[in-house]
Write an enzyme that holds these catalytic residues in place. Structure first.
Site, PDB file in Angstrom:
ATOM      1  N   ARG A 239       0.841  -1.188   0.000  1.00  0.00           N
ATOM      2  CA  ARG A 239       0.000   0.000   0.000  1.00  0.00           C
ATOM      3  C   ARG A 239       0.881   1.244   0.000  1.00  0.00           C
ATOM      4  NH1 ARG A 239      -3.597  -2.783  -1.438  1.00  0.00           N
ATOM      5  NH2 ARG A 239      -5.658  -3.073  -0.503  1.00  0.00           N
ATOM      6  N   GLU A 268      -4.140   6.999  -5.659  1.00  0.00           N
ATOM      7  CA  GLU A 268      -4.520   6.034  -6.702  1.00  0.00           C
ATOM      8  C   GLU A 268      -5.967   6.259  -7.097  1.00  0.00           C
ATOM      9  OE1 GLU A 268      -3.762   2.008  -5.598  1.00  0.00           O
ATOM     10  OE2 GLU A 268      -1.685   2.381  -5.098  1.00  0.00           O
ATOM     11  N   HIS A 286      -0.827  -0.518  -9.795  1.00  0.00           N
ATOM     12  CA  HIS A 286      -1.516  -1.397  -8.820  1.00  0.00           C
ATOM     13  C   HIS A 286      -2.137  -2.618  -9.512  1.00  0.00           C
ATOM     14  CE1 HIS A 286      -3.768  -1.501  -4.707  1.00  0.00           C
ATOM     15  NE2 HIS A 286      -3.575  -2.719  -5.185  1.00  0.00           N
TER      16      HIS A 286
HETATM   17  C1  8YV Z   1      -6.485  -5.575  -5.846  1.00  0.00           C
HETATM   18  C2  8YV Z   1      -5.292  -5.422  -3.544  1.00  0.00           C
HETATM   19  O1  8YV Z   1      -5.957  -4.726  -6.763  1.00  0.00           O
HETATM   20  O2  8YV Z   1      -6.153  -7.359  -2.544  1.00  0.00           O
HETATM   21  C3  8YV Z   1      -5.703  -6.233  -2.382  1.00  0.00           C
HETATM   22  O3  8YV Z   1      -5.600  -5.733  -1.244  1.00  0.00           O
HETATM   23  O4  8YV Z   1      -4.835  -4.353  -3.412  1.00  0.00           O
HETATM   24  C4  8YV Z   1      -5.418  -5.988  -4.919  1.00  0.00           C
HETATM   25  O5  8YV Z   1      -5.424  -7.349  -4.921  1.00  0.00           O
HETATM   26  C5  8YV Z   1      -7.797  -5.067  -5.494  1.00  0.00           C
HETATM   27  O6  8YV Z   1      -8.063  -4.859  -4.185  1.00  0.00           O
HETATM   28  C6  8YV Z   1      -8.855  -5.839  -6.210  1.00  0.00           C
HETATM   29  O7  8YV Z   1     -10.106  -5.568  -5.768  1.00  0.00           O
END
Ligand code: 8YV
Length: 320
Positions: A239, A268, A286
């Protein structure tokens, strides 16, 4: 019996949509429109469950505006910093996530970021692409070799462990810091450091894999970056909030860091234009979990959690 009404906030895979349509009164977002806060609240008013991504923010005020009928937030993500868990818990809303299934895909991207940064992948690609490759010399585009170096993992959870395993394939020695020390069969010879500072001092490559919480906000900052060996490489696929971006820019500009490989940013979508202006940064938008296999698995895992809740069982990935 009527099927529960389920809002899926973003476009997921066809297989996941088909299963959701079969088992739920599912509301899809085939156009993949990004909901504003107010649109999110409005669309949640008539549903029993929501399956969001990290792009939908369930802050305390949004959770306060959810209807009583909404029983579950089944996240399509492992990270849940976009959900105020305490506020959801206080309202009796179940929250789940999708661990495990994205570890391999995210570890691949972490290794890509490490190599892209250490071996100057972005610079080289741009030079060839822009038609500016008009010179060659043994002294040209010299990067950092990672083979045999020390690989530091901050946050030795599932993604951290898989990434460490991949790094071992390069003959790297694994060091880590985690809230608690792992059992020997998970540690696999990795060296545990009981402080972040201890880990920084031995990390030729430092890869971040811890969740974003108030405790880890800006854990990579001017003070901790100064502890890294000269010319280290920073990798962040976790993150953006883990890194003080001003301090990162400073460390990249003055050689403390050789390079950084970043898949996540504080802002983002978009990233940070000041980071983007630096040649020694390899960047991605991301996409850690963005493979067909993993997107399918994440969607199915979120639906497994929903199925459990509506069958009166405890979901496998219960957070609150
Ligand atoms: C995805 C992520 O891009 O799982 C996570 O925490 O950051 C990533 O896998 C995203 O959240 C998909 O919804």
């Amino acid at each position: 019996m009527a099927k529960p009404v389920l809002l899926i906030t973003r476009r997921l895979t066809d297989a996941v949509h088909a299963r959701a349509m079969r088992d739920y009164d599912a509301i899809l977002n085939l156009d993949d429109t990004v909901f504003t806060r107010d649109a999110l609240i409005a669309r949640c008013q008539t549903v029993d469950a929501v399956l969001p991504c990290h792009s939908e923010h369930f802050s305390a005020d949004v959770i306060a505006a959810l209807p009583d009928r909404l029983k579950v937030i089944a996240n399509h993500s492992v990270g849940v910093d976009h959900v105020d868990l305490a506020a959801a818990g206080a309202r009796g809303i179940v929250v789940t996530n999708t661990p495990d299934v994205l570890s391999d895909a995210t570890a691949e991207i972490a290794i890509l970021c490490m190599l892209g940064a250490a071996r100057r992948g972005a610079e080289g690609d741009r030079m060839v692409r822009d038609g500016k490759w008009n010179f060659w010399s043994p002294a040209f585009m010299v990067g950092r070799q990672v083979t045999g170096k020390r690989f530091g993992v901050l946050g030795m959870g599932r993604v951290g462990q898989v990434t460490a395993e991949r790094a071992r394939g390069f003959g790297m020695t694994v060091h880590y810091h985690n809230r608690s020390r792992l059992a020997p069969h998970l540690e696999k010879g990795a060296v545990f450091h009981d402080t972040v500072e201890g880990l920084m001092a031995v990390s030729d490559v430092l890869s971040l894999h811890c969740p974003s919480t108030p405790d880890t906000l800006d854990v990579i900052n001017a003070r901790t970056l100064a502890l890294l060996p000269e010319g280290a490489v920073l990798v962040n696929t976790a993150r953006g909030n883990l890194v003080d971006e001003d301090a990162l820019i400073e460390a990249l500009s003055h050689g403390k860091l050789f390079a950084a490989g970043l898949d996540v940013f504080k802002t983002e979508p978009g990233g940070n234009p000041r980071i983007a202006a630096l040649p020694n940064v390899f960047m991605l938008p991301h996409i850690g979990s963005a493979t067909q296999e993993t997107r399918d698995a994440m969607g199915h895992r979120a639906l497994d959690n929903l199925d459990a809740v509506f069958a009166g069982r405890t979901p496998g990935d219960l957070l609150v």
